[in-house]
Write a protein that holds these residues in place. Structure first.
Motif, PDB file in Angstrom:
ATOM      1  N   THR A 200       0.801  -1.213   0.000  1.00 39.37           N
ATOM      2  CA  THR A 200       0.000   0.000   0.000  1.00 39.37           C
ATOM      3  C   THR A 200       0.838   1.268   0.000  1.00 39.37           C
ATOM      4  O   THR A 200       0.378   2.317  -0.410  1.00 39.37           O
ATOM      5  N   ASN A 201       2.080   1.216   0.443  1.00 36.70           N
ATOM      6  CA  ASN A 201       2.922   2.410   0.413  1.00 36.70           C
ATOM      7  C   ASN A 201       4.002   2.331  -0.662  1.00 36.70           C
ATOM      8  O   ASN A 201       4.864   3.181  -0.750  1.00 36.70           O
ATOM      9  N   GLY A 202       3.960   1.286  -1.508  1.00 37.08           N
ATOM     10  CA  GLY A 202       4.910   1.157  -2.588  1.00 37.08           C
ATOM     11  C   GLY A 202       6.336   0.931  -2.144  1.00 37.08           C
ATOM     12  O   GLY A 202       7.283   1.158  -2.880  1.00 37.08           O
ATOM     13  N   ALA A 203       6.509   0.483  -0.895  1.00 37.61           N
ATOM     14  CA  ALA A 203       7.856   0.379  -0.337  1.00 37.61           C
ATOM     15  C   ALA A 203       8.645  -0.794  -0.900  1.00 37.61           C
ATOM     16  O   ALA A 203       9.862  -0.749  -1.008  1.00 37.61           O
ATOM     17  N   ALA A 204       7.972  -1.884  -1.233  1.00 37.37           N
ATOM     18  CA  ALA A 204       8.662  -3.084  -1.700  1.00 37.37           C
ATOM     19  C   ALA A 204       8.998  -2.964  -3.184  1.00 37.37           C
ATOM     20  O   ALA A 204       8.252  -2.388  -3.950  1.00 37.37           O
ATOM     21  N   ASN A 205      10.158  -3.514  -3.578  1.00 38.06           N
ATOM     22  CA  ASN A 205      10.471  -3.554  -4.998  1.00 38.06           C
ATOM     23  C   ASN A 205      10.033  -4.900  -5.576  1.00 38.06           C
ATOM     24  O   ASN A 205       9.550  -5.771  -4.865  1.00 38.06           O
ATOM     25  N   GLU A 206      10.197  -5.051  -6.879  1.00 37.85           N
ATOM     26  CA  GLU A 206       9.688  -6.251  -7.538  1.00 37.85           C
ATOM     27  C   GLU A 206      10.403  -7.504  -7.045  1.00 37.85           C
ATOM     28  O   GLU A 206       9.788  -8.568  -6.923  1.00 37.85           O
ATOM     29  N   ARG A 207      11.688  -7.404  -6.757  1.00 33.76           N
ATOM     30  CA  ARG A 207      12.431  -8.567  -6.263  1.00 33.76           C
ATOM     31  C   ARG A 207      11.886  -8.993  -4.897  1.00 33.76           C
ATOM     32  O   ARG A 207      11.745 -10.185  -4.615  1.00 33.76           O
ATOM     33  N   THR A 208      11.580  -8.016  -4.056  1.00 38.82           N
ATOM     34  CA  THR A 208      11.001  -8.324  -2.756  1.00 38.82           C
ATOM     35  C   THR A 208       9.660  -9.016  -2.912  1.00 38.82           C
ATOM     36  O   THR A 208       9.331  -9.945  -2.169  1.00 38.82           O
ATOM     37  N   VAL A 209       8.865  -8.562  -3.894  1.00 41.22           N
ATOM     38  CA  VAL A 209       7.571  -9.202  -4.147  1.00 41.22           C
ATOM     39  C   VAL A 209       7.762 -10.672  -4.483  1.00 41.22           C
ATOM     40  O   VAL A 209       7.024 -11.542  -4.011  1.00 41.22           O
ATOM     41  N   ASP A 210       8.767 -10.992  -5.288  1.00 39.14           N
ATOM     42  CA  ASP A 210       9.026 -12.392  -5.647  1.00 39.14           C
ATOM     43  C   ASP A 210       9.353 -13.220  -4.402  1.00 39.14           C
ATOM     44  O   ASP A 210       8.901 -14.361  -4.269  1.00 39.14           O
ATOM     45  N   VAL A 211      10.124 -12.633  -3.493  1.00 40.81           N
ATOM     46  CA  VAL A 211      10.472 -13.345  -2.255  1.00 40.81           C
ATOM     47  C   VAL A 211       9.216 -13.574  -1.420  1.00 40.81           C
ATOM     48  O   VAL A 211       8.980 -14.679  -0.900  1.00 40.81           O
ATOM     49  N   GLN A 212       8.384 -12.547  -1.295  1.00 37.23           N
ATOM     50  CA  GLN A 212       7.150 -12.673  -0.518  1.00 37.23           C
ATOM     51  C   GLN A 212       6.191 -13.676  -1.143  1.00 37.23           C
ATOM     52  O   GLN A 212       5.483 -14.411  -0.450  1.00 37.23           O
ATOM     53  N   MET A 213       6.180 -13.717  -2.468  1.00 40.50           N
ATOM     54  CA  MET A 213       5.312 -14.668  -3.162  1.00 40.50           C
ATOM     55  C   MET A 213       5.761 -16.107  -2.887  1.00 40.50           C
ATOM     56  O   MET A 213       4.924 -17.006  -2.706  1.00 40.50           O
ATOM     57  N   ASN A 214       7.064 -16.316  -2.831  1.00 38.00           N
ATOM     58  CA  ASN A 214       7.572 -17.656  -2.514  1.00 38.00           C
ATOM     59  C   ASN A 214       7.164 -18.077  -1.103  1.00 38.00           C
ATOM     60  O   ASN A 214       6.845 -19.254  -0.865  1.00 38.00           O
ATOM     61  N   ARG A 215       7.166 -17.128  -0.163  1.00 38.84           N
ATOM     62  CA  ARG A 215       6.733 -17.446   1.195  1.00 38.84           C
ATOM     63  C   ARG A 215       5.255 -17.814   1.224  1.00 38.84           C
ATOM     64  O   ARG A 215       4.840 -18.741   1.931  1.00 38.84           O
ATOM     65  N   LEU A 216       4.443 -17.081   0.451  1.00 39.85           N
ATOM     66  CA  LEU A 216       3.013 -17.392   0.386  1.00 39.85           C
ATOM     67  C   LEU A 216       2.798 -18.774  -0.215  1.00 39.85           C
ATOM     68  O   LEU A 216       1.952 -19.547   0.270  1.00 39.85           O
ATOM     69  N   ARG A 217       3.574 -19.113  -1.225  1.00 37.03           N
ATOM     70  CA  ARG A 217       3.450 -20.442  -1.832  1.00 37.03           C
ATOM     71  C   ARG A 217       3.763 -21.558  -0.844  1.00 37.03           C
ATOM     72  O   ARG A 217       3.121 -22.607  -0.872  1.00 37.03           O
ATOM     73  N   ARG A 218       4.733 -21.314   0.035  1.00 34.56           N
ATOM     74  CA  ARG A 218       5.074 -22.353   1.012  1.00 34.56           C
ATOM     75  C   ARG A 218       3.930 -22.625   1.981  1.00 34.56           C
ATOM     76  O   ARG A 218       3.832 -23.714   2.539  1.00 34.56           O
ATOM     77  N   ARG A 219       3.065 -21.647   2.160  1.00 30.62           N
ATOM     78  CA  ARG A 219       1.903 -21.850   3.019  1.00 30.62           C
ATOM     79  C   ARG A 219       0.763 -22.562   2.281  1.00 30.62           C
ATOM     80  O   ARG A 219      -0.090 -23.173   2.923  1.00 30.62           O
ATOM     81  N   ILE A 220       0.741 -22.453   0.952  1.00 28.52           N
ATOM     82  CA  ILE A 220      -0.406 -22.926   0.177  1.00 28.52           C
ATOM     83  C   ILE A 220      -0.109 -24.170  -0.645  1.00 28.52           C
ATOM     84  O   ILE A 220      -0.893 -25.124  -0.669  1.00 28.52           O
ATOM     85  N   GLU A 221       1.024 -24.161  -1.331  1.00 29.75           N
ATOM     86  CA  GLU A 221       1.295 -25.185  -2.333  1.00 29.75           C
ATOM     87  C   GLU A 221       1.861 -26.458  -1.707  1.00 29.75           C
ATOM     88  O   GLU A 221       2.696 -26.395  -0.800  1.00 29.75           O
ATOM     89  N   ASP A 222       1.446 -27.596  -2.226  1.00 30.27           N
ATOM     90  CA  ASP A 222       2.055 -28.864  -1.835  1.00 30.27           C
ATOM     91  C   ASP A 222       3.483 -28.948  -2.354  1.00 30.27           C
ATOM     92  O   ASP A 222       4.360 -29.513  -1.705  1.00 30.27           O
ATOM     93  N   ASP A 223       3.702 -28.373  -3.552  1.00 26.82           N
ATOM     94  CA  ASP A 223       5.037 -28.330  -4.156  1.00 26.82           C
ATOM     95  C   ASP A 223       5.306 -26.895  -4.593  1.00 26.82           C
ATOM     96  O   ASP A 223       4.956 -26.509  -5.717  1.00 26.82           O
ATOM     97  N   PRO A 224       5.892 -26.055  -3.728  1.00 26.27           N
ATOM     98  CA  PRO A 224       6.096 -24.645  -4.070  1.00 26.27           C
ATOM     99  C   PRO A 224       6.912 -24.428  -5.336  1.00 26.27           C
ATOM    100  O   PRO A 224       6.758 -23.398  -5.998  1.00 26.27           O
ATOM    101  N   ALA A 225       7.772 -25.384  -5.694  1.00 18.63           N
ATOM    102  CA  ALA A 225       8.578 -25.241  -6.910  1.00 18.63           C
ATOM    103  C   ALA A 225       7.741 -25.431  -8.159  1.00 18.63           C
ATOM    104  O   ALA A 225       8.132 -24.972  -9.246  1.00 18.63           O
TER     105      ALA A 225
END
Length: 243
Positions: A200-225
């Protein structure tokens, strides 16, 4: 492009298309916003000041207000306070300020969202659609019903509450994971660009978003890869595969 009160370039927009009031003292930005919003299915009325916006509001009803904070005379904060005395119309505030206290002030007044300048026009559309949906007015084309929850596989995400469950069992999310999942869910299975997921404040860059997305996948996906639900869209961003 010349300035004026009604600047949507698409005369064929239906009457039920959301009507947006854009208030900004920068003529060039007003024109750009009016043109872009019109191209994305909104009817637009523009005003250069809070006084002019107030005059427009006497004869027109708006579905949302896009409001600049820094205006001469009556500021966007002042006008937002006045709006909230009589109306719950959604307000999206724009500002060039970087002070986080400004965002807090806007939200305390009653603004629904806060977008710092400079911003991507497509992010503005996404955020505007989001606040319209939250206020039960649907997306820009006026055809879809308000979205309360989404399902994907064994998961259900209740958007308003920010609650994710798997087979009725709650899954703990961080604030950023909840924010990302909300943006993906409100896209209704469509593609979401990385820029729209930077927070909401635009603080994260695109690379950070990719890292955060990987963390979200670990909570949801059976196989995050090899994700089944939170998928990468090459060259664009991400999408949430809904049932």
């Amino acid at each position: 492009m010349s300035a004026g009160p009604a600047l949507s370039p698409r005369a064929e927009l239906p009457d039920h298309a959301p009507h947006i009031l854009v208030v900004d003292d920068d003529r060039r930005l007003r024109d750009l916003l009016a043109r872009f919003l019109g191209e994305n299915g909104y009817r637009v009325t523009a005003a250069a000041s809070a006084a002019e916006a107030r005059a427009r509001g006497r004869s027109l009803v708006f579905d949302a207000v896009v409001l600049d904070v820094m205006m001469p005379g009556e500021t966007g904060f002042d006008y937002a306070r006045q709006i909230r005395l009589t109306s719950s119309v959604p307000i999206l505030m724009l500002t060039a300020r970087s002070n986080p206290n400004d965002r807090v002030t806007g939200l305390e007044i009653g603004a629904d969202d806060y977008l710092p300048k400079p911003f991507e026009p497509r992010e503005l559309i996404l955020r505007l659609n989001n606040i319209l949906r939250r206020n039960a007015r649907g997306p820009a084309d006026g055809t879809a019903a308000p979205l309360d929850a989404v399902r994907f596989g064994p998961f259900q995400f209740r958007i308003e509450r920010g609650e994710l469950t798997r087979d009725e069992e709650a899954i703990r999310l961080s604030e950023r994971e909840r924010e990302i999942l909300t943006i993906l869910a409100l896209a209704r299975g469509g593609n979401v660009e990385r820029e729209a997921l930077t927070g909401t404040n635009g603080a994260a860059n695109e690379r950070t978003v990719d890292v955060q997305m990987n963390r979200l996948r670990r909570r949801i996906e059976d196989d995050p890869a090899n994700p089944r639900y939170v998928q990468t869209v090459r060259g664009v961003g991400y999408r949430l595969v809904l049932d």
